[in-house]
Every structure is written in structure tokens, then in C-alpha cells.
Design an enzyme around this catalytic site. Structure first.
Site, mmCIF file in Angstrom:
data_model
loop_
_atom_site.group_PDB
_atom_site.id
_atom_site.type_symbol
_atom_site.label_atom_id
_atom_site.label_comp_id
_atom_site.label_asym_id
_atom_site.label_seq_id
_atom_site.Cartn_x
_atom_site.Cartn_y
_atom_site.Cartn_z
ATOM 1 N N HIS A 101 68.038 61.750 19.343
ATOM 2 C CA HIS A 101 67.030 60.839 19.886
ATOM 3 C C HIS A 101 65.633 61.374 19.580
ATOM 4 O O HIS A 101 65.347 62.539 19.821
ATOM 5 C CB HIS A 101 67.200 60.699 21.402
ATOM 6 C CG HIS A 101 66.077 59.961 22.068
ATOM 7 N ND1 HIS A 101 65.244 60.546 23.003
ATOM 8 C CD2 HIS A 101 65.630 58.687 21.907
ATOM 9 C CE1 HIS A 101 64.343 59.662 23.406
ATOM 10 N NE2 HIS A 101 64.553 58.532 22.762
ATOM 11 N N SER A 102 64.774 60.526 19.022
ATOM 12 C CA SER A 102 63.370 60.846 18.823
ATOM 13 C C SER A 102 63.220 62.159 18.043
ATOM 14 O O SER A 102 63.701 62.260 16.916
ATOM 15 C CB SER A 102 62.674 60.908 20.193
ATOM 16 O OG SER A 102 61.280 60.912 20.077
ATOM 17 N N PHE A 103 62.602 63.175 18.631
ATOM 18 C CA PHE A 103 62.429 64.453 17.949
ATOM 19 C C PHE A 103 63.774 65.043 17.520
ATOM 20 O O PHE A 103 63.885 65.645 16.445
ATOM 21 C CB PHE A 103 61.686 65.434 18.863
ATOM 22 C CG PHE A 103 61.436 66.776 18.245
ATOM 23 C CD1 PHE A 103 60.378 66.965 17.370
ATOM 24 C CD2 PHE A 103 62.256 67.848 18.529
ATOM 25 C CE1 PHE A 103 60.148 68.203 16.791
ATOM 26 C CE2 PHE A 103 62.031 69.088 17.959
ATOM 27 C CZ PHE A 103 60.967 69.265 17.083
ATOM 28 N N SER A 127 64.302 56.909 16.088
ATOM 29 C CA SER A 127 63.830 58.104 15.399
ATOM 30 C C SER A 127 63.975 57.906 13.905
ATOM 31 O O SER A 127 64.774 57.089 13.441
ATOM 32 C CB SER A 127 64.661 59.314 15.834
ATOM 33 O OG SER A 127 64.346 60.459 15.086
#
Length: 310
Positions: A101-103, A127
């Protein structure tokens, strides 16, 4: 699917904390959380996914219940990629799948390019697999200088970690994460804070501050070159009300995300799927049922079109 165990994997600076769902005899999926989040990010999603797999959610260094890096050593993007390699080595995995998720997606994406033979499937939740230039090149030196100065300031500070009430911590978290619901914020704090006599203290390392200080922005040319090394099947899920850029000031600019999607579609062809879902940046926590079907189909190799919208 119930939580099987909590483990601490030894590393030279301490340990990496992980949560395990399912039997370790099953094919593994390593789950990577977003910046300043922790392994509890996946508590609501994993029970909805295929139960014939083993899911391991790790806390990145300085996050959750994992050890902080030793004094004097900053947190760089490649350090987190290295942590993924260490976890894979500890479990003796190869190949395995990544869900980020994301980063965490950018860390997983870079790992999948560095160690392409080790990654079977790559799932990106709101992401991209990397941080493309995004008009940031002129700021790179500023970010690096600020990161060094910030580490020195933290080291020079003799203040002990401040204690807060549960409500103070929760309100601070929600104020900084407008996409996070109250109950999901409470879930993250269960792992992100520790009770002391005076109240609660945050577990995360104070050297972790701005994500762009630990992001490896890359040129479009390097992005394309790196993407060509991918051997994994890739599923990119974009939340329609999610983020488009690591820096919120640039979030209105969707060009970097569109460039990533077009590049991956061109290079990976049938090995790439792009799906848009209703929801915000924390849709995997707020409304995991929206994601469960498409992720389950991808993990179980059920046929889907290469681009769709739910």
C-alpha cells in the site's frame, strides 16, 4: 482466517516484527504498509482473501513494533527494500508475492525490479511501483539536506518521547490522514503506540518525518528501463478518491500515475492489470470488501481484463 502468530525476525540492528496469517506451508504473500503506518493496515483485508495462502505483514524499520535503526543512520528507500530481502531470506522464500500500500507499493516495486526472479506477483494498492520524477528533480538536494538536518536535530534533542492521551494521539493521526476513518485510526494505534505511566507514546522513530526525504525519485528513462526487468504479474489498484503523488501539493497532477500505467501496460502487456475502485487512499482499511474480489482473482489466476473499473 485468524492470525496465526506474531514473530520477531533478527536483524543486525534489532528485529523486524511480522504478523502471520495461515500456514507457512502455503505460498507466501508479503504485505507492505504505507509511510508511518504499520502491519495492522492489513487486518481487515487479509481475512477476506484466499485462505490457501500464507500472508505475512511486516513493520518496516522504525515503524510499529520493529526496531529503530541505530543512532546516526538515516532511513533511505533502499534500506526498506533491503528489509524485504531480509524477511524473504528469514522465511527462505523464492518465489513469493508482494502486496504493498502506498509507500509499501513503491518499496515492493523496486524490490521486484532488483530481484525479479524472486517475485511471482506484485499488487499495488493506491501506489506506483516507483516514484517517477514528478517535477521533483529541482527539489532533490533540498530534500536530502533537510533529511540530514532533521536527523541531527533529533539526535541533539534530549527530550524524552512525549506521552499523549488516547484521544490526543487519535486526533493527531486523523488530522494528518484525512482519508482515515476513526476506527481504522484506532486499529493503527494499537500497534503504533505503547502504554506508559503517563499515557501513550508513539512507537515510530522520530527520524521518520517527510516521505520525500526517503523516496528515490527517478527519471522517466530510468523508470522505463527498470520496468523492463519485471518478471512478476502486476495488479495496480487505483482508488478514485486516493492520492496521485507522494507530495500532496502535487496531487492534482495525475500525469505521473498515467505515465506509470501506460508504461507498465506497454511493457508487461497481459501480465499487467489496472483497476480503479471507489474509495480513498485507505480503501483497503475503510472498505476492504471493495478490493477483496479483484485481489483474490489475481492471486488465484482467475482471468480478468487488463483494464477495468469497479
Amino acid at each position: 482466517m485468524g492470525l496465526l502468530s506474531e514473530l520477531k525476525l533478527a536483524v543486525p540492528w534489532g528485529h523486524i516484527a511480522v504478523k502471520v496469517w495461515g500456514s507457512q506451508k502455503n505460498p507466501p504473500v508479503l504485505c507492505l504498509h504505507g509511510w508511518l503506518d504499520n502491519a495492522n493496515s492489513f487486518d481487515r483485508l487479509i481475512p477476506l482473501l484466499p485462505q490457501d495462502l500464507c500472508y505475512v505483514a511486516m513493520d518496516f524499520g522504525g515503524h510499529g513494533l520493529s526496531s529503530h535503526y541505530n543512532p546516526g543512520f538515516p532511513y533511505y528507500h533502499q534500506n526498506f527494500v533491503s528489509e524485504v530481502r531480509r524477511v524473504a531470506a528469514a522465511f527462505k522464500w523464492t518465489p513469493f508475492s508482494l502486496l504493498g500500500h502506498s509507500f509499501g507499493g513503491s518499496v515492493g516495486g523496486l524490490f521486484a525490479c532488483m530481484f525479479p526472479e524472486m517475485v511471482h506477483k506484485l499488487i499495488l494498492l493506491d501506489s506506483g511501483p516507483f516514484f517517477p520524477d514528478s517535477k521533483e528533480m529541482e527539489n532533490i538536494m533540498t530534500y536530502r539536506r533537510r533529511s540530514i538536518d532533521h536527523v541531527l536535530q533529533v539526535e541533539a534533542s534530549q527530550k524524552s518521547r512525549r506521552a499523549f492521551s488516547q484521544e490526543e494521539l487519535l486526533q493527531g493521526l486523523l488530522n494528518n490522514n484525512s482519508h482515515l476513518s476513526r476506527d481504522c485510526g484506532e486499529l493503527l494505534l494499537q500497534r503504533g503506540a505503547t502504554k506508559v505511566a503517563e499515557g501513550l507514546v508513539l512507537n515510530r522513530d522520530r527520524r521518520l518525518s517527510w516521505p520525500e526525504n526517503s523516496c528515490d525519485f527517478m527519471s522517466k528513462e530510468l523508470f522505463v528501463h527498470s520496468a523492463r526487468s519485471l518478471q512478476a504479474n502486476v495488479l495496480m489498484i487505483k482508488a478514485l478518491q486516493g492520492y496521485y503523488d507522494v507530495r500532496r501539493v502535487n496531487d492534482a497532477d495525475k500525469e505521473p500515475m498515467l505515465f506509470m500505467v501506460d508504461t507498465l501496460k506497454s511493457i508487461l502487456k497481459e501480465r499487467f492489470q489496472f483497476v480503479e475502485v471507489p474509495g480513498n487512499h485507505y480503501v483497503h482499511m475503510n472498505k476492504p470488501q471493495i478490493l477483496a474480489g479483484v485481489i483474490s482473482s489475481f492471486l488465484q489466476d482467475l482471468p480478468r481484463t487488463t483494464s477495468s473499473r469497479l
